[in-house]
Design a protein around this motif. Sequence first.
Motif, PDB file in Angstrom:
ATOM      1  N   GLY A   1       0.828  -1.209   0.000  1.00 23.02           N
ATOM      2  CA  GLY A   1       0.000   0.000   0.000  1.00 23.02           C
ATOM      3  C   GLY A   1       0.855   1.249   0.000  1.00 23.02           C
ATOM      4  N   ARG A   2       0.204   2.369  -0.244  1.00 18.36           N
ATOM      5  CA  ARG A   2       0.915   3.656  -0.245  1.00 18.36           C
ATOM      6  C   ARG A   2       1.443   3.941   1.158  1.00 18.36           C
ATOM      7  NH1 ARG A   2      -0.279   7.468  -3.913  1.00 18.36           N
ATOM      8  NH2 ARG A   2      -0.631   9.047  -2.337  1.00 18.36           N
ATOM      9  N   SER A   3       2.508   4.741   1.234  1.00 19.60           N
ATOM     10  CA  SER A   3       3.023   5.062   2.555  1.00 19.60           C
ATOM     11  C   SER A   3       1.932   5.808   3.328  1.00 19.60           C
ATOM     12  CB  SER A   3       4.317   5.870   2.468  1.00 19.60           C
ATOM     13  OG  SER A   3       4.144   6.954   1.641  1.00 19.60           O
ATOM     14  N   ASN A   4       1.846   5.502   4.614  1.00 17.82           N
ATOM     15  CA  ASN A   4       0.853   6.130   5.489  1.00 17.82           C
ATOM     16  C   ASN A   4      -0.546   5.514   5.402  1.00 17.82           C
ATOM     17  OD1 ASN A   4       1.460   8.016   7.422  1.00 17.82           O
ATOM     18  ND2 ASN A   4       0.019   9.486   6.544  1.00 17.82           N
ATOM     19  N   VAL A   5      -0.699   4.432   4.637  1.00 14.99           N
ATOM     20  CA  VAL A   5      -2.029   3.828   4.454  1.00 14.99           C
ATOM     21  C   VAL A   5      -2.505   3.097   5.716  1.00 14.99           C
ATOM     22  CG1 VAL A   5      -1.235   1.608   3.499  1.00 14.99           C
ATOM     23  CG2 VAL A   5      -3.421   2.537   2.761  1.00 14.99           C
ATOM     24  N   GLY A   6      -1.530   2.804   6.624  1.00 18.76           N
ATOM     25  CA  GLY A   6      -1.891   2.109   7.870  1.00 18.76           C
ATOM     26  C   GLY A   6      -1.406   0.662   7.914  1.00 18.76           C
ATOM     27  N   LYS A   7      -0.340   0.375   7.150  1.00 21.15           N
ATOM     28  CA  LYS A   7       0.187  -0.994   7.088  1.00 21.15           C
ATOM     29  C   LYS A   7       0.732  -1.471   8.440  1.00 21.15           C
ATOM     30  CE  LYS A   7       2.884  -0.797   3.563  1.00 21.15           C
ATOM     31  NZ  LYS A   7       4.162  -1.202   4.107  1.00 21.15           N
ATOM     32  N   SER A   8       1.592  -0.643   9.034  1.00 16.62           N
ATOM     33  CA  SER A   8       2.185  -1.055  10.313  1.00 16.62           C
ATOM     34  C   SER A   8       1.099  -1.231  11.366  1.00 16.62           C
ATOM     35  CB  SER A   8       3.172  -0.004  10.828  1.00 16.62           C
ATOM     36  OG  SER A   8       4.089   0.288   9.835  1.00 16.62           O
ATOM     37  N   SER A   9       0.152  -0.288  11.388  1.00 15.48           N
ATOM     38  CA  SER A   9      -0.912  -0.355  12.399  1.00 15.48           C
ATOM     39  C   SER A   9      -1.727  -1.634  12.256  1.00 15.48           C
ATOM     40  CB  SER A   9      -1.848   0.847  12.278  1.00 15.48           C
ATOM     41  OG  SER A   9      -1.115   2.036  12.384  1.00 15.48           O
ATOM     42  N   ILE A  10      -1.982  -2.053  11.022  1.00 15.45           N
ATOM     43  CA  ILE A  10      -2.823  -3.239  10.827  1.00 15.45           C
ATOM     44  C   ILE A  10      -2.038  -4.507  11.183  1.00 15.45           C
ATOM     45  CG2 ILE A  10      -2.613  -4.043   8.409  1.00 15.45           C
ATOM     46  CD1 ILE A  10      -5.674  -3.590   8.262  1.00 15.45           C
TER      47      ILE A  10
ATOM     48  N   SER B   1       9.648  -1.959  11.016  1.00 20.01           N
ATOM     49  CA  SER B   1       9.702  -1.494   9.623  1.00 20.01           C
ATOM     50  C   SER B   1       9.886   0.022   9.540  1.00 20.01           C
ATOM     51  CB  SER B   1       8.449  -1.921   8.879  1.00 20.01           C
ATOM     52  OG  SER B   1       7.333  -1.250   9.401  1.00 20.01           O
ATOM     53  N   LYS B   2       9.737   0.700  10.682  1.00 18.15           N
ATOM     54  CA  LYS B   2       9.917   2.155  10.700  1.00 18.15           C
ATOM     55  C   LYS B   2      11.335   2.529  11.119  1.00 18.15           C
ATOM     56  CE  LYS B   2       5.438   2.981  10.219  1.00 18.15           C
ATOM     57  NZ  LYS B   2       4.879   3.507   9.017  1.00 18.15           N
ATOM     58  N   THR B   3      12.114   1.514  11.530  1.00 16.32           N
ATOM     59  CA  THR B   3      13.486   1.769  11.944  1.00 16.32           C
ATOM     60  C   THR B   3      14.244   2.377  10.758  1.00 16.32           C
ATOM     61  OG1 THR B   3      13.296  -0.203  13.296  1.00 16.32           O
ATOM     62  CG2 THR B   3      15.523   0.642  12.991  1.00 16.32           C
TER      63      THR B   3
ATOM     64  N   THR C   1      -8.769   0.825   4.646  1.00 15.38           N
ATOM     65  CA  THR C   1      -8.286   1.122   6.008  1.00 15.38           C
ATOM     66  C   THR C   1      -8.877   2.429   6.560  1.00 15.38           C
ATOM     67  OG1 THR C   1      -6.353   2.342   5.209  1.00 15.38           O
ATOM     68  CG2 THR C   1      -6.078  -0.039   5.541  1.00 15.38           C
ATOM     69  N   LYS C   2      -8.730   2.584   7.859  1.00 14.29           N
ATOM     70  CA  LYS C   2      -9.071   3.819   8.603  1.00 14.29           C
ATOM     71  C   LYS C   2     -10.526   4.240   8.413  1.00 14.29           C
ATOM     72  CE  LYS C   2      -4.382   5.631   7.749  1.00 14.29           C
ATOM     73  NZ  LYS C   2      -3.567   6.833   7.556  1.00 14.29           N
ATOM     74  N   ILE C   3     -11.437   3.253   8.423  1.00 19.47           N
ATOM     75  CA  ILE C   3     -12.847   3.594   8.179  1.00 19.47           C
ATOM     76  C   ILE C   3     -13.442   4.452   9.298  1.00 19.47           C
ATOM     77  CG2 ILE C   3     -13.437   1.678   6.615  1.00 19.47           C
ATOM     78  CD1 ILE C   3     -14.730   0.314   9.086  1.00 19.47           C
ATOM     79  N   ASP C   4     -12.766   4.469  10.459  1.00 20.06           N
ATOM     80  CA  ASP C   4     -13.280   5.305  11.564  1.00 20.06           C
ATOM     81  C   ASP C   4     -13.244   6.785  11.198  1.00 20.06           C
ATOM     82  OD1 ASP C   4     -10.519   6.412  13.013  1.00 20.06           O
ATOM     83  OD2 ASP C   4     -10.285   4.470  12.067  1.00 20.06           O
ATOM     84  N   LYS C   5     -12.471   7.141  10.157  1.00 22.09           N
ATOM     85  CA  LYS C   5     -12.349   8.553   9.776  1.00 22.09           C
ATOM     86  C   LYS C   5     -13.454   8.996   8.808  1.00 22.09           C
ATOM     87  CE  LYS C   5      -8.005  10.251   9.328  1.00 22.09           C
ATOM     88  NZ  LYS C   5      -6.628  10.277   8.767  1.00 22.09           N
ATOM     89  N   CYS C   6     -14.292   8.049   8.385  1.00 28.06           N
ATOM     90  CA  CYS C   6     -15.294   8.380   7.367  1.00 28.06           C
ATOM     91  C   CYS C   6     -16.701   8.041   7.843  1.00 28.06           C
ATOM     92  CB  CYS C   6     -15.004   7.601   6.079  1.00 28.06           C
ATOM     93  SG  CYS C   6     -13.364   7.917   5.420  1.00 28.06           S
TER      94      CYS C   6
HETATM   95  P1  GDP Z   1       2.147   2.876   7.211  1.00 31.48           P
HETATM   96  O1  GDP Z   1       3.051   3.992   6.779  1.00 31.48           O
HETATM   97  O2  GDP Z   1       1.333   2.359   6.086  1.00 31.48           O
HETATM   98  O3  GDP Z   1       2.846   1.787   7.986  1.00 31.48           O
HETATM   99  O4  GDP Z   1       1.060   3.548   8.191  1.00 31.48           O
HETATM  100  P2  GDP Z   1       0.973   3.591   9.793  1.00 31.48           P
HETATM  101  O5  GDP Z   1       0.434   2.333  10.331  1.00 31.48           O
HETATM  102  O6  GDP Z   1       2.255   4.070  10.359  1.00 31.48           O
HETATM  103  O7  GDP Z   1      -0.149   4.717   9.949  1.00 31.48           O
HETATM  104  C1  GDP Z   1      -0.006   6.008   9.381  1.00 31.48           C
HETATM  105  C2  GDP Z   1      -0.815   7.015  10.216  1.00 31.48           C
HETATM  106  O8  GDP Z   1      -2.199   6.669  10.159  1.00 31.48           O
HETATM  107  C3  GDP Z   1      -0.434   6.995  11.710  1.00 31.48           C
HETATM  108  O9  GDP Z   1      -0.515   8.317  12.190  1.00 31.48           O
HETATM  109  C4  GDP Z   1      -1.498   6.112  12.345  1.00 31.48           C
HETATM  110  O10 GDP Z   1      -1.733   6.435  13.690  1.00 31.48           O
HETATM  111  C5  GDP Z   1      -2.708   6.408  11.466  1.00 31.48           C
HETATM  112  N1  GDP Z   1      -3.621   5.256  11.408  1.00 31.48           N
HETATM  113  C6  GDP Z   1      -3.326   3.988  11.095  1.00 31.48           C
HETATM  114  N2  GDP Z   1      -4.425   3.199  11.143  1.00 31.48           N
HETATM  115  C7  GDP Z   1      -5.454   4.004  11.510  1.00 31.48           C
HETATM  116  C8  GDP Z   1      -6.864   3.781  11.732  1.00 31.48           C
HETATM  117  O11 GDP Z   1      -7.406   2.677  11.629  1.00 31.48           O
HETATM  118  N3  GDP Z   1      -7.592   4.883  12.053  1.00 31.48           N
HETATM  119  C9  GDP Z   1      -7.056   6.136  12.186  1.00 31.48           C
HETATM  120  N4  GDP Z   1      -7.856   7.144  12.500  1.00 31.48           N
HETATM  121  N5  GDP Z   1      -5.736   6.363  11.999  1.00 31.48           N
HETATM  122  C10 GDP Z   1      -4.952   5.324  11.666  1.00 31.48           C
END
Ligand code: GDP
Length: 202
Positions: A36-45, A59-61, A148-153
Amino acid sequence: MVLNLNLFFSDNKFVGSYNDIMDLPTSNIWECCFAGRSNVGKSSIINAITKNKYLANTSKTPGRTQNLNVYQIKEKINVIDLPGYGYAKVSKVYREQLSDLIDSYIKIRKNLKIIYLLIDCKVGLKNSDIDILDVINDSNKKFTVIITKIDKCSPSFINKQIDSVRSFMKNYEKNFTNMYSSSSLKNKGIVDIQKNIYNLSK
Ligand code: GDP
């Protein structure tokens, strides 16, 4: 079932970080990857799935953001975190190196069973996603979309985005398998993805 799944996924470890696919450890277990694109929420998921708040932070190191980061669950399945693409503020050469690494991984890796392609609900599909969809299509690998991040919509926007992405996937119907929507923040949709990965490990 949920408890057992969490138990399964909590047996996780970081295997290594690689910037050359020739260095990836050979493996006789199935593998899935997150793209996915950077910031898409990969690490969080990945952290939400493994119930490990820190796992994908590796992976952020510094030095690892452009690498393939390999995790293993219960010695039964490999989870690969691909470098995020589509970040505008990097050089063309760097962008090309990244896409070479991602493309060759998808094309060459024999035990890669499924690609999870993450799309930010608010952002939707971008050209860089379409580039990777074309690579997936050419390599004849299966993929599943995760919104991803459906809580924002709002619910109506989520439905609109899901319909729009699903309709675009008609172009890739040979390889498109499924679609989930998720929020790592609110732990929504995570169990479905866990089940999907668990089923690959069997
Ligand atoms: P990566 O670059 O794809 O690994 O993305 P990250 O997991 O680091 O997430 C990028 C940003 O989006 C961070 O500020 C996270 O806190 C935020 N983020 C990730 N998942 C969610 C989510 O489910 N909901 C919301 N609101 N923010 C999220």
